[in-house]
Design an enzyme around this catalytic site. Sequence first.
Site, PDB file in Angstrom:
ATOM      1  CG  HIS A  62      -2.092   0.911   1.043  1.00 58.32           C
ATOM      2  ND1 HIS A  62      -2.033   2.258   1.261  1.00 58.32           N
ATOM      3  CD2 HIS A  62      -3.339   0.648   0.594  1.00 58.32           C
ATOM      4  CE1 HIS A  62      -3.213   2.788   0.978  1.00 58.32           C
ATOM      5  NE2 HIS A  62      -4.027   1.839   0.563  1.00 58.32           N
ATOM      6  CG  ASP A 103      -8.807  -3.526  -2.738  1.00 56.27           C
ATOM      7  OD1 ASP A 103      -9.950  -3.429  -2.278  1.00 56.27           O
ATOM      8  OD2 ASP A 103      -8.235  -2.622  -3.337  1.00 56.27           O
TER       9      ASP A 103
END
Length: 429
Positions: free
Chosen positions: A308, A365
């Site tokens: 991320h 996700d």
Amino acid sequence: MSEIAKLELNGTTYELPVIEGTENEKGIDIGKLRGSTGGYITIDPGFKNTGSTKSAITYLDGENGILRYRGYSIEELAEKASFLEVAYLVIYGELPTTEQNEVFTHSITNHTLVHEDMKQFFEAYPAKAHPMGVLSSMVCSLSTFYPESLDQDRDEEAIDLTIHRLIAKLPTLAAWSYKNSMRHPVVYPQNDLDYCENFLSMMFAMPTSEYKVDRTVVTALNKLLILHADHEQNCSTSTVRLVGSSHANLYASISAGISALWGPLHGGANQAVIEMLEQIHNDGGDVDKWVAKAKDKSDSFRLMGFGHRVYKNFDPRATIIKVACDDVLDKMGVDDPLLAIAKKLEKVALEDEYFKARNLYPNVDFYSGIIYKAIGIPTEMFTVMFSIGRLPGWIAQWKEMRENNEPIGRPRQIYTGYNVRDYVSIEKR
Ligand code: CMC
């Protein structure tokens, strides 16, 4: 005493003010840099060190895995609140009172219907159209049905109406794009159902059979939407603000945000996760081989759902959703070979030096894709689900930008092309 940064350039020292946020985040204000230095700008591809705005909506501390909306921790909101309550909080700044909640919920419930003429648009799309393309176009099309939304000087009440219409109609547009992809008749919204139930009903009910709402699924969906509700200045949100900064209307700005979210490096990652798991499965399920590919710099393959831009220790949304994911799989008794690969991948990647050294952890996700698959949402709809969740954040950021009277967004560049040259006629080239 407030801090001052000093920049030394060609023998001259420039003083740059330091601004500080309420959580002691600090930024060097370069707003006057170009003017005072005679043309120097800063350059920061990907905006890794650049703050584009001051914002009071979401606080995110990537090092310590903290995410708060308007001061409330994501853990508490995901556990205790409804998605509409969180939407209200994110957009209007405070949790709604009972009365405000009733008025807001009533308004959303009563705007879920989409103009019948829009149904013809759906029918014109090919069945294989990606639902994100359909959703983005449909949201922009809403502006043509509500032309008063183009007026930038509308009063707050008129803006609120657009906001309510968007929140109400996005699930309808999303579910209808799915129904259309199967050439099934659409299911109309039902006002006696809550936000998540209504969406599930529009997705899964058939004219011949009623859809029985499963509480586990509703709870998981409510949580997922809350976890996605805002994430400060990410790619799609920055897009919404940038488009909105030209005073484009809210529908157009949100439509642009949906397009930005579509990419696999952003919201499209949840779809990419399942496609990656299928690829590994079809290839024989050798997780180590694919982990090695992800580490190989000459190979463009990346582990989707890992890493991320801002979370460098853990993604707090992933921690919450991992528990919800186990719960859903358990209660629904899902037995899926892809899930076994996901678990193995998670374990290998968390123990591998390459991933540890680069702080690459499973992100939200990774797990959201698995939950969506378990509850029967088709893979191509995963990013659409993300859009429904992120909508309050996009709206809140657009509203804040407008209320703060922010200038049009217009970055600079360092030109690296040719210097001036003469035109050569086509016969001589
Ligand atoms: N698999 C393998 N290696 C990776 C991965 C990955 N998923 N992500 C980053 N790396 C490596 C990268 O090669 C680089 O290595 P090195 O330092 O040796 O060159 C290092 O880690 C840093 O990567 P980066 O690309 O500089 O990091 P970034 O902050 O620019 O990118 C990211 C962040 C999310 C785009 C990236 O981690 C990625 O592509 N992940 C997979 C896609 C994904 O899951 N995206 C969803 C993000 S969560 C949803 C949202 O909020 O949008």
